[in-house]
Motif scaffolding. Structure first.
Motif, short mmCIF file in Angstrom:
data_model
loop_
_atom_site.label_atom_id
_atom_site.label_comp_id
_atom_site.label_asym_id
_atom_site.label_seq_id
_atom_site.Cartn_x
_atom_site.Cartn_y
_atom_site.Cartn_z
N UNK A 121 0.79 -1.21 0.00
CA UNK A 121 0.00 0.00 0.00
C UNK A 121 0.84 1.27 0.00
N UNK A 122 0.14 2.39 -0.28
CA UNK A 122 0.76 3.68 -0.02
C UNK A 122 0.17 4.24 1.27
N UNK A 123 -0.78 3.50 1.79
CA UNK A 123 -1.46 3.95 3.00
C UNK A 123 -2.06 2.71 3.63
N UNK A 124 -2.02 2.64 4.93
CA UNK A 124 -2.54 1.46 5.62
C UNK A 124 -3.58 1.84 6.63
N UNK A 125 -4.72 1.16 6.57
CA UNK A 125 -5.75 1.36 7.59
C UNK A 125 -5.84 0.10 8.43
N UNK A 126 -5.89 0.32 9.73
CA UNK A 126 -6.13 -0.80 10.62
C UNK A 126 -7.54 -0.64 11.18
N UNK A 127 -8.38 -1.63 10.92
CA UNK A 127 -9.73 -1.61 11.49
C UNK A 127 -9.70 -2.31 12.83
N UNK A 128 -10.23 -1.64 13.85
CA UNK A 128 -10.25 -2.25 15.18
C UNK A 128 -11.31 -1.55 16.01
N UNK A 129 -11.69 -2.23 17.09
CA UNK A 129 -12.68 -1.62 17.96
C UNK A 129 -11.95 -0.89 19.09
N UNK A 130 -12.04 0.41 19.12
CA UNK A 130 -11.34 1.12 20.18
C UNK A 130 -12.02 0.95 21.53
N UNK A 131 -13.31 0.71 21.53
CA UNK A 131 -14.03 0.52 22.80
C UNK A 131 -14.65 -0.87 22.80
N UNK A 132 -14.51 -1.56 23.89
CA UNK A 132 -15.12 -2.89 23.97
C UNK A 132 -15.87 -3.03 25.27
N UNK A 133 -17.11 -3.41 25.18
CA UNK A 133 -17.90 -3.71 26.36
C UNK A 133 -17.90 -5.23 26.51
N UNK A 134 -17.22 -5.76 27.52
CA UNK A 134 -17.09 -7.22 27.62
C UNK A 134 -18.45 -7.91 27.75
N UNK A 135 -19.44 -7.18 28.32
CA UNK A 135 -20.76 -7.81 28.46
C UNK A 135 -21.49 -7.84 27.13
N UNK A 136 -21.20 -6.91 26.26
CA UNK A 136 -21.92 -6.83 24.99
C UNK A 136 -20.95 -6.39 23.90
N UNK A 137 -20.19 -7.34 23.38
CA UNK A 137 -19.15 -6.96 22.42
C UNK A 137 -19.70 -6.34 21.13
N UNK A 138 -21.00 -6.55 20.87
CA UNK A 138 -21.53 -5.99 19.63
C UNK A 138 -21.98 -4.54 19.81
N UNK A 139 -21.79 -4.04 21.05
CA UNK A 139 -22.31 -2.71 21.39
C UNK A 139 -21.57 -1.61 20.62
N UNK A 140 -20.27 -1.79 20.45
CA UNK A 140 -19.48 -0.76 19.77
C UNK A 140 -18.91 -1.30 18.47
N UNK A 141 -18.81 -0.42 17.49
CA UNK A 141 -18.31 -0.85 16.19
C UNK A 141 -16.83 -0.55 16.01
N UNK A 142 -16.31 -0.98 14.88
CA UNK A 142 -14.89 -0.78 14.58
C UNK A 142 -14.69 0.60 13.94
N UNK A 143 -13.49 1.10 14.17
CA UNK A 143 -13.08 2.33 13.49
C UNK A 143 -11.72 2.08 12.86
#
Lengths: 274, 276
Positions: A216-238
């Motif tokens: 690449x000339x640029x790299x994006x890393x997709x990851x979830x900056x916030x995680x709720x252990x009780x509800x992992x689907x609560x927050x999305x990736x950025x």
């Protein structure tokens, strides 16, 4: 197109399936000619992101603009795609596979009704398709069916097929994931050459971090900056890292940095191809 | 010592082993027939080979005393026409409706449940209705075949269309194809060899429905003849007719297989060259 007009502009993009947030708050700008590698752990939404770019899925909120205009809500000629597999048509020979794009796009009535060209239009299409096959090194295999081609050759064919339509953006979904390491190296140099020669704008998803860094000339890393252990689907990736790769010397330091990023490292190393 | 799972017969061995069961059956038949005929020369249950030859000569190579027709060939022609029409119409319906159902959600929603429902009706149960509606002529026999096998072909074609990788259809869209072009250039050519497979598999049922319809109401046809001469216990006619039907079915199956190999070379290559 002005200097400052990005080819792709993503404004406050969200993707949710019910309560499951996959992507949140994406704001990104990509200029023409950039090669964006996208990495991230499994299930972090990189494929969803690609589907949004492709038009097979629609954003829940926010916009994706191509040259400042909203996207078609279905796949179209502005977007070329190469999947990991099934990108070529098994019932057509290599040359027919590449010609298909010409035959579809033609404005004549014959093409609209039968999806075929005749006469001089067909000869022209054939010549252009042959030139494209030459670029990817498949001239010798022009009259063979995909099942007679190796995995690497099939991917070359899929690339030729996509490039013939001169798409505004080229999307690659783990294009080399199923190939042997040696073949993969060849494919890397091919795609790099084509990118520079044709001034393509490329988005490539990969699960191989070093491939992302190398190409690449640029790299994006997709990851979830916030995680709720009780509800992992609560927050999305950025996009947690957005790294320019065109500064020599920076690469290694950045590579280590991303590797150390806890969630990705565990995700990337444990990620297996389905 | 070679394991039995690794021991392979050679070419002639395979041929010989393939013929062996048929030869054994033939020998058993001749022995049983001889034994019965020795006891009662006018026995009709297991006729001798010579009475088969007589019957075949009488049916196939001498004009019928009553009508002047060569009955065997007239029967064959009548049945073949009915079968070809029934199977042809079913294949066409299967192709068109199957692809439409598989590709166009707005066709699938109203049609798919209907096809499923029709496919669950036992065709023989509505044969009387067909006779009442279409009369005792050719139409009702063809319609019975169509009703019997087209739902199977339609559903198979729909499943095969669904099974095409989504990636291919997306790719075709990014190449600028409209719906019609994609169906015509991407879907149809890939479904055709599968249609031939479906027809091969449903040929047996098609024969079943044909013979059933002919047995009940017809004036000629292979099924009609078999059920007619049953009254006279004419095993010397019935058995050659059955063998002939089997041979016809085998030849149709073989012809379709060759057609598929010839017309869709890519399909066999993609399937790994299996030769079944």
């Amino acid at each position: 197109m002005t200097e400052h007009q990005p080819i792709i502009e993503i404004k406050n993009l969200w993707k949710e399936y019910g309560a499951n947030v996959v992507l949140e708050k994406l704001n990104l700008r990509v200029m023409a000619g950039e090669f964006v590698s996208i990495v991230g752990a499994s299930g972090c939404g990189k494929t969803t992101f690609l589907n949004l770019l492709l038009g097979t899925e629609q954003a829940s909120r926010g916009d994706i603009l191509l040259d400042g205009q909203p996207f078609d809500p279905e796949p179209s000629v502005e977007r070329g795609i190469v999947f990991q597999k099934y990108s070529v048509f098994p019932h057509l020979t290599a040359i027919q596979n590449v010609m298909l794009g010409e035959e579809f796009g033609h404005s004549g009535l014959g093409s609209l009704l039968t999806g075929r060209l005749t006469g001089s239009a067909k000869r022209d299409a054939r010549d252009r398709a042959m030139a494209m096959l030459e670029k990817v090194g498949l001239v010798q295999a022009a009259n063979r069916y995909p099942s007679e081609l190796s995995g690497g050759m099939q991917q070359r064919l899929a690339i030729a097929q996509a490039l013939l339509k001169q798409p505004r953006i080229l999307l690659l979904d783990e294009p080399f994931g199923a190939l042997d390491p040696g073949i993969r190296k060849d494919m890397h140099s091919l795609i790099r050459e084509l990118w520079q020669e044709q001034q393509l704008t490329v988005f490539m998803i990969t699960h191989d971090l070093s491939e992302g860094f190398e190409l690449g000339s640029r790299l994006w890393v997709f990851d979830k900056p916030r995680i709720d252990p009780q509800a992992p689907e609560r927050f999305g990736a950025q996009v947690t890292f957005d790294i320019p790769l065109n500064k020599p010397g920076e690469k290694q330091r950045q590579f280590d940095l991303v590797r150390q990023s806890a969630t990705l490292a565990s995700g990337a190393s444990s990620e297996v191809q389905p | 010592m070679t394991r039995i799972i690794n021991a392979q017969p050679n070419r002639y061995g395979r041929l010989l082993l393939g013929l062996l069961p048929f030869i054994i059956l033939l020998v058993i038949y001749i022995a049983a027939s001889d034994a019965r005929l020795a006891e009662n020369p006018s026995d009709k249950l297991l006729p001798s080979l010579s009475s088969f030859a007589d019957a075949i000569t009488r049916m196939a190579f001498e004009p019928s005393k009553r009508t002047g027709e060569y009955l065997f060939w007239a029967d064959t022609l009548a049945s073949a026409v009915r079968l070809a029409m029934g199977v042809g119409i079913s294949a066409l319906l299967g192709l068109v409706i199957g692809i439409a159902n598989g590709m166009v959600p707005y066709v699938r929603s109203p049609l798919s449940p209907l096809v499923t429902a029709i496919s669950l009706i036992p065709p023989m149960a509505i044969l009387p209705i067909l006779f009442i509606v279409f009369g005792l002529g050719e139409v009702s026999k063809v319609v019975l075949i169509v009703i019997g096998i087209s739902p199977v072909i339609i559903r198979d074609m729909q499943l095969r269309t669904d099974a095409l990788p989504a990636e291919q259809l997306i790719k075709a869209q990014t190449l600028g194809g409209n719906s019609w072009q994609i169906i015509l250039r991407v879907v149809l050519p890939q479904i055709l060899p599968r249609l031939i497979e479906a027809v091969r598999l449903t040929l047996g049922s098609a024969w079943l429905f044909l013979i059933a319809a002919e047995a009940i109401a017809a004036t000629e046809g292979l099924g009609y003849r078999i059920f007619l001469v049953r009254r006279y216990l004419s095993m010397d006619v019935i058995l050659p007719y059955v063998a002939w039907i089997t041979l016809l079915a085998f030849m149709m199956d073989y012809a379709l297989k060759r057609l598929s190999l010839w017309a869709f070379p890519w399909y066999q290559k993609a399937q790994g060259g299996r030769n079944d």
